[in-house]
Design a protein around this motif. Structure first.
Motif, mmCIF file in Angstrom:
data_model
loop_
_atom_site.group_PDB
_atom_site.id
_atom_site.type_symbol
_atom_site.label_atom_id
_atom_site.label_comp_id
_atom_site.label_asym_id
_atom_site.label_seq_id
_atom_site.Cartn_x
_atom_site.Cartn_y
_atom_site.Cartn_z
ATOM 1 N N ALA A 131 0.826 -1.211 0.000
ATOM 2 C CA ALA A 131 0.000 0.000 0.000
ATOM 3 C C ALA A 131 0.854 1.252 0.000
ATOM 4 N N GLY A 132 2.047 1.156 -0.623
ATOM 5 C CA GLY A 132 2.823 2.352 -0.908
ATOM 6 C C GLY A 132 2.293 3.011 -2.170
ATOM 7 N N MET A 133 2.984 4.061 -2.630
ATOM 8 C CA MET A 133 2.469 4.832 -3.753
ATOM 9 C C MET A 133 2.319 3.985 -5.013
ATOM 10 N N THR A 134 3.260 3.087 -5.274
ATOM 11 C CA THR A 134 3.173 2.263 -6.476
ATOM 12 C C THR A 134 2.000 1.302 -6.397
ATOM 13 N N GLY A 135 1.838 0.628 -5.270
ATOM 14 C CA GLY A 135 0.707 -0.274 -5.106
ATOM 15 C C GLY A 135 -0.624 0.454 -5.178
ATOM 16 N N VAL A 136 -0.684 1.640 -4.575
ATOM 17 C CA VAL A 136 -1.909 2.441 -4.617
ATOM 18 C C VAL A 136 -2.249 2.817 -6.059
ATOM 19 N N GLY A 144 5.874 2.483 4.480
ATOM 20 C CA GLY A 144 7.246 2.103 4.181
ATOM 21 C C GLY A 144 8.009 3.207 3.480
ATOM 22 N N THR A 145 8.548 2.899 2.302
ATOM 23 C CA THR A 145 9.360 3.859 1.561
ATOM 24 C C THR A 145 8.587 5.130 1.229
ATOM 25 N N THR A 146 7.314 4.989 0.874
ATOM 26 C CA THR A 146 6.512 6.158 0.503
ATOM 27 C C THR A 146 6.462 7.188 1.622
ATOM 28 N N GLY A 147 6.247 6.730 2.835
ATOM 29 C CA GLY A 147 6.145 7.638 3.965
ATOM 30 C C GLY A 147 7.452 8.300 4.335
ATOM 31 N N ALA A 148 8.566 7.750 3.843
ATOM 32 C CA ALA A 148 9.880 8.318 4.139
ATOM 33 C C ALA A 148 10.430 9.132 2.969
ATOM 34 N N GLY A 149 9.605 9.320 1.938
ATOM 35 C CA GLY A 149 10.081 10.018 0.749
ATOM 36 C C GLY A 149 9.820 11.513 0.804
ATOM 37 N N GLU A 150 10.462 12.225 -0.123
ATOM 38 C CA GLU A 150 10.294 13.673 -0.236
ATOM 39 C C GLU A 150 9.173 14.049 -1.194
ATOM 40 N N GLN A 157 6.413 18.323 -7.072
ATOM 41 C CA GLN A 157 6.525 17.709 -5.754
ATOM 42 C C GLN A 157 5.121 17.442 -5.239
ATOM 43 N N VAL A 158 4.973 16.345 -4.483
ATOM 44 C CA VAL A 158 3.696 15.994 -3.885
ATOM 45 C C VAL A 158 3.952 15.521 -2.460
ATOM 46 N N GLN A 159 2.960 15.653 -1.605
ATOM 47 C CA GLN A 159 3.067 15.091 -0.255
ATOM 48 C C GLN A 159 2.689 13.617 -0.374
ATOM 49 N N PRO A 160 3.649 12.693 -0.311
ATOM 50 C CA PRO A 160 3.375 11.306 -0.707
ATOM 51 C C PRO A 160 2.346 10.586 0.157
ATOM 52 N N MET A 161 2.340 10.844 1.448
ATOM 53 C CA MET A 161 1.369 10.159 2.299
ATOM 54 C C MET A 161 -0.049 10.627 2.008
ATOM 55 N N LEU A 162 -0.219 11.942 1.814
ATOM 56 C CA LEU A 162 -1.536 12.462 1.447
ATOM 57 C C LEU A 162 -1.972 11.911 0.094
ATOM 58 N N ALA A 163 -1.055 11.877 -0.855
ATOM 59 C CA ALA A 163 -1.395 11.383 -2.191
ATOM 60 C C ALA A 163 -1.838 9.928 -2.142
ATOM 61 N N ALA A 164 -1.094 9.103 -1.428
ATOM 62 C CA ALA A 164 -1.456 7.684 -1.333
ATOM 63 C C ALA A 164 -2.827 7.514 -0.684
ATOM 64 N N ALA A 171 12.666 6.838 -7.179
ATOM 65 C CA ALA A 171 11.769 7.490 -8.138
ATOM 66 C C ALA A 171 10.350 6.954 -8.075
ATOM 67 N N GLY A 172 10.042 6.165 -7.056
ATOM 68 C CA GLY A 172 8.754 5.495 -7.003
ATOM 69 C C GLY A 172 7.555 6.425 -6.979
ATOM 70 N N ILE A 173 7.650 7.536 -6.237
ATOM 71 C CA ILE A 173 6.521 8.465 -6.184
ATOM 72 C C ILE A 173 6.262 9.030 -7.577
ATOM 73 N N GLY A 174 7.319 9.485 -8.217
ATOM 74 C CA GLY A 174 7.160 10.085 -9.530
ATOM 75 C C GLY A 174 6.699 9.109 -10.590
ATOM 76 N N LEU A 175 7.172 7.860 -10.552
ATOM 77 C CA LEU A 175 6.881 6.886 -11.592
ATOM 78 C C LEU A 175 5.628 6.062 -11.317
#
Length: 380
Positions: free
Chosen positions: A11-16, A40-46, A146-153, A343-347
């Motif tokens: 349930a990180g950005m890629t899975g979402v 996981g990684t999503t919550g620790a990203g910029e 740029q996006v706030q990754p936790m909010l986006a997910a 690059a997971g958030i962006g891709l």
């Protein structure tokens, strides 16, 4: 448990993103994660959405498609709600030689369709007034976001209206006599399905192993420093030209390249470090000092600013620096969407769109052959 057309593991950005586009295509989707959404990684990203750091090739094509989809997603769920900012990027060079290499790199990107504008040394202050005055030049990339990754997910998962099982560990992938997926076994019960998307990030190799296949994805640790809230003094995502080289290196040693950007909350985020130390959670004083020194080198005013916290995460590293996206021919019904590293958030959107196309039998919008799971077999 209730059957689903597809079970997305992670349930990180890629899975979402995979769940979002699969649900939009009419599939019944269940998302399973051992932790929580973006834990996981999503919550620790910029929250990087970058085209500026990718050379011409398959990853840049994926990034350009994702940038277009991020703009669509901002309209769909509300850009302000997910703090989607079209701030642009500014890459700066410390020496004339570095500046020449940066301009050559940008020329190749422009030929591939990227907006890249050269900035002379004496014009850098027009774009970033507080930037160091002794830099040799730079390139501005208006398409960077740029996006706030936790909010986006969270918002995309809500918009997808899929079933989500958090705190649920996948312990097996059941297969029929022909070897095809027929269910996902969890520590809370069995999920009948004919399709699985392995979007488990740094744990994607473990999930693949449950199906008896090898996926060489490893954790690569990184740190971020966060400053006290400030006025809006940094306009773009600003980073040093050597960041691109460090992304593409395979060394296990610590690598530090300054990346500085402001947030809506007023804090300044300072990255980035890379090192392969397994899942060692320890905080490295050497890494944090390197981040601070690099940030002050770019923005001298930060020397008198306090850092209020630091955090770390683990990027899903792939040996050839390309994500693994697509159906796994070795196990019918198994799909992978992992190994995007930093690059997971962006891709994520283009990855999710492509996986959803495969799940529904539609042609993917991009050539996925460079990302094929089977390419790793030649390295075994």
């Amino acid at each position: 448990m209730t059957a689903a057309d597809v079970v997305v593991v992670g349930a990180g950005m890629t899975g979402v993103a995979c769940a979002y586009y699969a649900a939009r295509a009419g599939l019944v989707v269940t998302v399973v994660d051992r932790g929580g959404v973006a834990a996981g990684t999503t919550g620790a990203g910029e929250g990087n959405i970058l085209v500026s750091d990718k050379p011409p090739g398959p990853e840049l094509a994926l990034a350009r498609r994702s940038a277009a989809l991020w703009r669509e997603l901002g309209d769909a769920v509300g850009g302000a709600r997910i703090e989607l900012e079209h701030k642009g990027g500014l890459v700066v060079a410390a020496s004339p030689a570095e500046d020449a290499a940066l301009r050559s790199f940008a020329a190749g990107q422009r030929a591939a369709g990227v907006e890249a504008h050269e900035v002379a040394a004496d014009e850098l202050c027009d774009h970033e007034p507080h930037l160091a005055t002794d830099l040799a030049g730079g390139v501005r990339y208006p398409q960077d976001m740029q996006v706030q990754p936790m909010l986006a997910a969270a918002h995309l998962l809500r918009a997808a209206r899929v079933r989500v099982l958090t705190g649920t560990r996948v312990v097996g992938l059941d297969r029929d006599t022909a070897g095809a997926i027929r269910a996902v076994r969890t520590d809370r019960g069995l999920l009948p399905t004919r399709a699985v998307v392995n979007a488990a990030g740094v744990w994607a190799g473990e999930v693949a192993a449950l199906a008896g296949v090898d996926l060489p994805i490893l954790p690569r640790r990184g740190f971020v420093l966060v400053t006290e809230p400030l006025p809006a003094l940094v306009r773009h995502k600003v980073y040093a030209a050597d960041y691109v080289a460090n992304v593409g290196r395979s060394s296990t040693d610590l690598q530090v390249s300054p990346v500085v950007e402001g947030t809506r909350a007023g804090t300044v985020l300072i990255g980035s470090t890379r090192e392969r130390v397994g899942f060692d959670p320890a905080f490295s004083l050497r890494a944090l000092r390197g981040l601070a020194a690099g940030a002050v080198r770019l923005f001298p005013f930060l020397k008198s600013v306090s850092a209020i916290r630091a955090y770390r995460g683990f990027r899903p590293y792939s040996p050839d620096h390309l994500p693994t996206i697509g159906a796994d021919s070795r196990v019918p019904g198994l799909h992978h969407a992992a190994g995007h590293e930093g690059a997971g958030i962006g891709l994520a959107p283009a990855t999710g769109e492509a996986v959803a196309a495969l799940l529904t039998g539609a042609p993917p919008p991009l050539d996925l052959r460079p990302f094929a799971p089977e390419r790793h077999d030649v390295h075994l």
